[in-house]
Design an enzyme around this catalytic site. Structure first.
Site, short mmCIF file in Angstrom:
data_model
loop_
_atom_site.label_atom_id
_atom_site.label_comp_id
_atom_site.label_asym_id
_atom_site.label_seq_id
_atom_site.Cartn_x
_atom_site.Cartn_y
_atom_site.Cartn_z
CD GLU A 20 -1.19 0.71 3.78
OE1 GLU A 20 -1.74 1.70 3.65
OE2 GLU A 20 -1.14 -0.22 4.66
CG ASP A 58 -15.76 5.19 12.68
OD1 ASP A 58 -15.77 4.76 11.59
OD2 ASP A 58 -15.36 6.09 13.34
CE LYS A 87 -2.94 1.58 12.98
NZ LYS A 87 -3.38 1.14 11.73
CE LYS A 93 -5.69 7.23 5.65
NZ LYS A 93 -5.83 7.43 6.86
CB SER A 97 -12.16 -0.06 8.73
OG SER A 97 -11.31 0.19 7.58
CB ALA A 98 -13.64 1.07 3.48
CG ASP A 99 -9.15 -1.34 5.75
OD1 ASP A 99 -9.17 -0.75 4.63
OD2 ASP A 99 -8.15 -0.96 6.51
#
Length: 797
Positions: free
Chosen positions: A84, A199, A220, A142, A201-203
């Site tokens: 990435e 909320d 994390k 980003k 993450s799109a991951d």
């Protein structure tokens, strides 16, 4: 290849550009649309090969850029690792990190593929240097999945910007390019309170719909790890954690900490196991992603309890101060660095290194698994060169971009280097007629191989192909394995069966060096190149590769050297001749029945040669002996120079010593046949001698005046004069490791730059630096040549 599609990769592969140069992949008007092509290929081979159809990505399918190196790696199932770019554009680590990560992947046998948005174009295979330049602008966005089409659209509209891709953005583009494995830092997840704030993450959703294996250190620790794992499970993404030498219940890691308190859904113990899971997922056609959690190395981990306390404080402060959504994670990360100090920064760096290492090792194992599978029948759209039945390439393979900037036609051999070990009573040289103490090493060499490898290593932007022959023997298998490992394409390496082609042994070379590593003598078995010739197949190779430069080495027979030179000119390539040795240097000027005459300037058959002083003298003597220096055409060019009483000029431009041994005059006499001579003088540097055409700008350049040896009459139709310049040595090397391959490295670096339009006078100094690197290396071509990339780029005209 032009206008065709590869069945091994889900994009149209361009046939122009260079290795590492990024090409826009737009379908030809004469072809089916990309989506139609991909839909058809998906039906035919999704279970067998499992590449992305990209049917849901209309904004990307016509504008994705893929470097030639990455495209070639995908087509041939080489170990390929996606990286990435937000870690570089938005991270706070070393500015040289892209280069460090590239070097890390390559050192482990893999091929790195940094992914980013470059000037509004989704790009797979950005070089480390390009990434550093992008970061230096400080203007990269980003980019998650949602942002890709926006940035591409703005680029079309004339507002092109750069962008660093997040995990989801990187997965998306990696999948489209056919990359299976991605090494990163930490995964995004469900934020605390995410059941109310949504909320997430799109991951995580990307893992549910994009089949790429992601290697990370979990997610994390300040995220809601139980809900993150639950969400991933709902998305259908498989999760395994590397046991990393542990037994019993293995916990899912929490980025800086090795444990999270949450049991991992499953465990793998080796990279081969992970590779096997990836292959099974692909062959079964399961489209969701895979997550392999790799715990941070124990010595760099932050203790779980210490991390927990710091996280609770940082999360609490973020909530109190209103840092939510996209501002939440940056605030928490900043606060954790303040609370935990340098150990967090160090942990960040080390866990990324560990993950990329793990990803590369998995990629290597997966490449081996894929290589062991039966090969599917070739498609009619694949380019497979034709060779005589017993002289086929070692492994016929799909050539994604067959085009080349440099094609090297020459020798490859197993090299043995015998370095005399000075004894207390002995001198600096080995004694004749007896055994001598020595340090003996083995590597893959051969002049052609060395030149090709040097050209490849010196610049990731230069597309290099290598044409040679090996025997069907153990040494041949060793050579082929080494070529593949070094990154050289083996498509045009012919394997000859000795029963059909007597004497077809793989070449071997034994060098005996004195205590100072200077060559005393060498023994070479290069008969395979002198005895066998396939000019029809070589014409096919030239037609397929269309190189800008053809390098021919002297290992071939005199007849074959001329065949190669003629073929090169027939396909409009510039031709460089590497003499190899005193004896073999004579091949260019050795007349044989049926061999056409060498042409002279301005239509010379050979454009450049790189002899040393001994080879230069041999070439001069044999040319004189066989009447090459008596022909009318030769006299016509020589007379144009107006050379009379030139000794003083020779001494001024070179030295009395070089003039006395005849180096300058030999160069001038050979110029009509070889208009550019780059004579290697060892510790005395390099002598560059060339014919200036009548319109050469150096004839009117005050800075060049000191190097003009002679001027032709102003009205001469083609000749402007002679330019002669002595370049001093680049560096004094006190501790020489080996001299083998030094001259070959010099030519490889030089022609790599010339093929891209480089200024030869600037390139000579760069090539000398490359030779110095090889002098200091145990290998015939230094693996450190990549350090020359920026210098080569600066030498481009």
């Amino acid at each position: 290849m032009k206008g065709t599609w590869s069945r091994r990769a889900p994009w149209r592969v361009p046939t122009s550009g260079c290795r590492g140069r990024l090409q826009s992949l737009r379908p030809s008007s004469t072809q089916a649309t990309l989506s139609q092509q991909l839909h058809r290929e998906s039906r035919e081979s999704s279970c067998r090969r499992g590449y992305a159809t990209a049917s849901g990505l209309p904004a990307l399918r016509d504008w994705l850029r893929v470097s030639d190196e990455v495209a070639d790696a995908v087509a041939k199932n080489k170990p390929l690792v996606a990286l990435e770019s937000t870690i570089y554009t938005h991270g706070a680590l070393s500015k040289d990190l892209p280069l460090e990560h590239e070097d890390l992947v390559r050192s482990l046998g893999g091929i790195p593929a940094i992914i980013a948005i470059v000037d509004g174009v989704p790009t797979v295979g950005v070089t480390g240097h390009e990434m550093i330049r992008m970061v230096a602008t400080g203007k990269a966005a980003k980019v998650s999945r949602r942002d890709v089409s926006y940035l591409v659209g703005m680029g079309i509209a004339g507002r092109a910007t750069n962008g660093g891709t997040t995990i989801s953005g990187t997965m998306l583009l990696a999948r489209l390019a056919g990359i299976r494995i991605f090494g990163t830092g930490g995964l995004g997840g469900v934020h605390r309170g995410g059941e109310n704030s949504m909320d997430v993450s799109a991951d995580l959703t990307e893992l549910g719909r994009t089949r790429v294996a992601v290697v990370s250190s979990g997610c994390k620790g300040f995220l809601d790890i139980p809900r993150t794992l639950e969400y991933i499970e709902t998305q259908g993404c498989h999760v395994s954690t590397f046991a990393d030498g542990r037994s019993g219940s293995i916990e899912f890691p929490a980025f800086w900490a090795r444990e999270s308190g949450i049991k991992s859904p499953s465990v793998v113990t080796t990279e081969k196991e992970a590779a096997s899971v990836i292959l099974a997922q692909e062959r079964l056609g399961i489209e969701s992603g895979l997550l392999f959690a790799n715990p941070i190395p124990e010595k760099f981990a932050v203790p779980s309890e210490e991390m927990r306390v710091a996280i609770e404080m940082a999360v609490s402060e973020a909530n109190e101060r209103g840092f939510t959504g996209s501002t939440n994670t940056p605030y928490i990360l900043k606060r954790l660095r303040e609370l935990c100090g340098d150990k967090v920064v160090s942990a960040n760096q080390e866990l990324v290194t560990s993950n990329i290492t793990r990803a590369t090792n998995i990629a290597v194992e997966l490449s081996r698994l894929l290589a062991s599978e039966p090969r599917p029948a070739s498609s009619t759209n694949e380019h497979v060169p034709t060779f005589p039945e017993s002289g086929k390439p070692s492994e016929p393979s799909v050539v994604v971009d067959a085009k080349a900037d440099v094609l090297v036609a020459g020798g490859v051999a197993v090299d043995l280097s015998c370095d005399y070990t000075k004894s207390e009573s002995g001198g600096g040289s080995p004694q004749l007629h007896t055994s001598n103490p020595a340090s003996i090493s083995q590597c893959i060499g051969g002049v052609g191989h060395n030149v090709a490898l040097a050209a490849l290593r010196a610049s990731s932007q230069t597309r290099v192909k290598f044409c040679s022959m090996v025997g069907d023997d153990i040494a041949g298998s060793t050579v082929l394995a080494s070529l593949r490992k070094s990154g050289l394409d083996t498509t045009y390496i012919q394997k000859l069966d000795s029963t059909e082609y007597p004497g077809a042994r793989t070449a071997q070379y034994v060098a005996v060096n004195d205590a100072s590593r200077n060559l005393v003598m060498a023994m070479a078995d290069m008969g395979i190149f002198a005895q066998h010739s396939f000019p029809d197949q070589w014409r096919s190779t030239m037609a397929a590769t269309s190189p800008k430069w053809l390098v021919v080495d002297g290992n071939w027979s005199a007849n074959t050297i001329r065949d190669w030179v003629r073929i090169g000119k027939d396909y409009n390539a510039k031709v460089a001749f590497e003499p190899v040795s005193v004896e073999k240097s004579k091949g260019l000027f050795t007349p044989e029945r049926g061999i056409p005459k060498l042409s002279v300037f301005p239509h010379a058959s050979v454009d450049l040669a790189s002899p040393n002083t001994y080879e230069l003298a041999a070439m001069y003597e044999v040319a004189k002996e066989h009447g090459f220096l008596d022909s009318y055409e030769w006299f016509d060019v020589i007379d144009a120079f107006g050379m009379r009483g030139a000794r003083d000029r020779f001494v001024r431009l070179t030295s009395a010593e070089l003039t006395d041994v005849g180096v300058p005059v030999q160069c001038v006499n050979l110029l009509p046949y070889i208009p550019t001579l780059v004579t290697k003088l060892g510790s005395n540097g390099v002598l560059y001698t060339t014919i200036l055409g009548r319109d050469d700008p150096r004839l009117k350049d005050g800075d060049a005046e000191d190097y003009i040896l002679a001027r032709a009459a102003p009205n001469h139709p083609t000749v402007g004069g002679i330019y002669m310049r002595l370049f001093p040595r680049a560096e004094t090397v006190e501790n020489i490791v080996s001299v083998n391959g030094v001259g070959d490295t010099f030519l490889g670096v030089l022609v790599s730059g010339l093929s891209r339009g480089g200024d030869i006078e600037k390139l000579i100094h760069v090539a000398q630096r490359g030779a110095v690197l090889t002098l200091k290396s145990t290998q015939s071509v230094s693996p450190e040549l990549h350090r020359l990339e920026e210098s080569l780029a600066r030498a481009l005209v």
